[in-house]
Write a protein that holds these residues in place. Structure first.
Motif, short mmCIF file in Angstrom:
data_model
loop_
_atom_site.label_atom_id
_atom_site.label_comp_id
_atom_site.label_asym_id
_atom_site.label_seq_id
_atom_site.Cartn_x
_atom_site.Cartn_y
_atom_site.Cartn_z
N THR A 1 2.96 0.49 11.82
CA THR A 1 2.93 1.93 12.09
C THR A 1 3.70 2.26 13.37
O THR A 1 3.55 1.54 14.37
CB THR A 1 1.47 2.44 12.25
N TYR B 1 0.89 -1.18 0.00
CA TYR B 1 0.00 0.00 0.00
C TYR B 1 0.91 1.21 0.00
O TYR B 1 2.11 1.11 0.26
CB TYR B 1 -0.94 0.00 1.23
N GLU C 1 1.09 0.14 15.27
CA GLU C 1 0.52 -1.02 14.55
C GLU C 1 1.56 -2.13 14.41
O GLU C 1 2.65 -1.91 13.86
CB GLU C 1 0.07 -0.58 13.15
N ASP D 1 2.53 -4.51 7.50
CA ASP D 1 1.74 -3.28 7.66
C ASP D 1 1.99 -2.75 9.07
O ASP D 1 1.32 -3.16 10.01
CB ASP D 1 0.25 -3.62 7.43
N ASP E 1 3.26 4.87 8.58
CA ASP E 1 2.52 3.60 8.40
C ASP E 1 3.03 3.05 7.08
O ASP E 1 2.65 3.52 6.01
CB ASP E 1 1.02 3.89 8.36
MN MN Z 1 -1.08 0.38 8.46
#
Ligand code: MN
Ligand code: GLY
Ligand code: MN
Length: 434
Positions: free
Chosen positions: A254, A209, A417, A252, A241
């Protein structure tokens, strides 16, 4: 490839062959044709957007960015890969790695991007395929029940997938440390992003992402999409992030850091959200309902807001009046795998829809935890004017100390995260210490 990972990969493919056999039999199909997908061309241009391989294709074939290719899976038969390998002097030709999985497939190299002919029988075709192509194949396009069954097969990760997710986390961890250092060296958001990419060794278009690199107030924009090229004058804080892909599998992660101009409240918020997140990870185990953990996050956030002087009511009152939702409008986390928001999070194992609760519409994981799931745990707390201004005008706004909120606003917000594997005994954090 490490010999253990190679063996895990072969075991993964063996299990996949059996699981596909069961899913095809249960849905009355003789086989399924999986399409890898292709990049999209910009309108009126000859340039293409970046491309992510279709998840179900990549569940079998670990090559990132392999376009126009097809995999035919039939019970009890060697899967057949039609590999798009055009003769093209503009690009580097398609090559396959010297890895054992290649030998498990019957591979045909072709120069065309048209699908292979299907044998007689009832077949499904899955992926970004148009109606006309599916009709010409004589196959059913993306049938819902079969797709759901195959999605369900991605919910619990194999040892191979866990190893890939662990490696993606290790690489992303290297990126996060470099991003932090670039911030403390006075870098602009773009410098921080470039430091991240360099240290994690990944080009931008291969990320799972678009990395979020938010300095100061930008940290409150949940999917902040720009990279300032000029360093900010103030140094309140940084939220990164950012992820990584390894053989298709996504990290993923953060982190939030307080800068030299940060207030004590912001530093306390980072510490509080970090410890709140650790408490939630400790509570993870098979059978624990993820929406309950999301509810616990709001209770803990209610307590933290009171401790930091942002609210003057009980945690329960902060939750009941929607105050915590205004400070944290996103879900606690989601399944993670070949997609950053992986498939199957809002469906029961039997295929029944499990929509999120009305007051938590952004929650992406609405089912109980099971061993083998990998999920993100990402509590946050932000000053988002669009959500806090209505609260300020409402009766519940009396329970908020707006002076403290306004002083926090230039810091943007906090999110912490990690990527966590649910084990038989509890949970294991795959994210390294950063
Ligand atoms: Mn994230
Ligand atoms: N990076 C997107 C998310 O945390 O869900
Ligand atoms: Mn996430």
């Amino acid at each position: 490839m490490h010999p253990t990972l190679e063996q895990h990969h072969l075991d993964h493919l063996g299990a996949l062959q059996r699981a596909y056999g069961d899913a095809l039999a249960a849905n009355g199909f003789d086989g399924v044709l999986l399409y890898s997908g292709h990049p999209h061309r910009h309108f009126g241009d000859d340039q293409h957007a970046s491309f992510a391989t279709y998840g179900h294709f990549q569940h079998w074939v670990p090559l990132q960015g392999l376009a126009h290719s097809w995999l035919l899976v039939r019970p009890g038969q060697r899967p057949r890969l039609q590999l798009h390998a055009p003769e093209d002097f503009w690009h580097l030709g398609t090559t396959l790695p010297e890895e054992a999985w290649v030998e498990t497939l019957a591979i045909e190299r072709v120069t065309t991007d048209t699908p292979p002919r299907l044998p007689a029988g009832r077949f499904a075709v899955l992926g970004e395929v148009d109606d006309e192509t599916a009709r010409a194949l004589g196959a059913e396009l993306n049938p819902a029940a079969l797709t759901q069954a195959l999605d369900e097969g991605r919910v619990r990760k194999s040892a191979y997938e866990i190893a890939c997710l662990r490696e993606a986390n290790r690489c992303a961890g290297l990126g996060h440390r470099a991003a932090r250092d670039a911030f403390f060296d006075g870098g602009a958001e773009l410098d921080i992003q470039l430091a991240y990419l360099g240290a994690s060794r990944q080009r931008e278009s291969d990320l799972p992402y678009q990395n979020i690199v938010g300095v100061n107030r930008h940290a409150a924009v949940l999917h902040y999409q720009h990279y300032d090229v000029v360093p900010a004058a103030d140094h309140h804080g940084l939220l990164v992030d950012a992820g990584h892909r390894y053989r298709g599998y996504a990290a993923d992660i953060t982190r939030t850091w307080a800068g030299g101009d940060a207030s004590d409240v912001f530093a306390g918020l980072i510490e509080g959200v970090t410890s709140l997140q650790r408490g939630l990870i400790d509570a993870m185990a098979p059978g624990v309902d993820y929406p309950d953990l999301h509810g616990r996050m709001h209770q803990a956030l209610g307590t933290l807001l009171g401790e930091l002087g942002l609210t003057r009511c009980s945690a329960a009152a902060a939750v009941d009046q929607g105050i915590t939702r205004a400070f944290c409008p996103h879900g606690l986390g989601h399944l993670l795998g070949l997609q950053v928001h992986d498939v199957g999070g809002r469906t029961s194992a039997e295929g029944a829809p499990l929509p999120p609760p009305a007051e938590h519409p952004a929650l992406r994981l609405t089912r109980p935890l099971e061993a083998g799931m990998v999920v993100t745990m990402e509590p946050g707390c932000y000053v988002i004017p669009m959500l806090l201004n209505p609260l300020r005008q409402s009766p519940a706004g009396q329970d908020v100390d707006w002076c403290v909120v306004d002083a926090l606003a230039p810091h943007g917000g906090v999110r912490i995260e990690d990527n966590v594997l649910v084990t038989e005994q509890g949970a294991e954090n795959l994210t390294p210490v950063i």
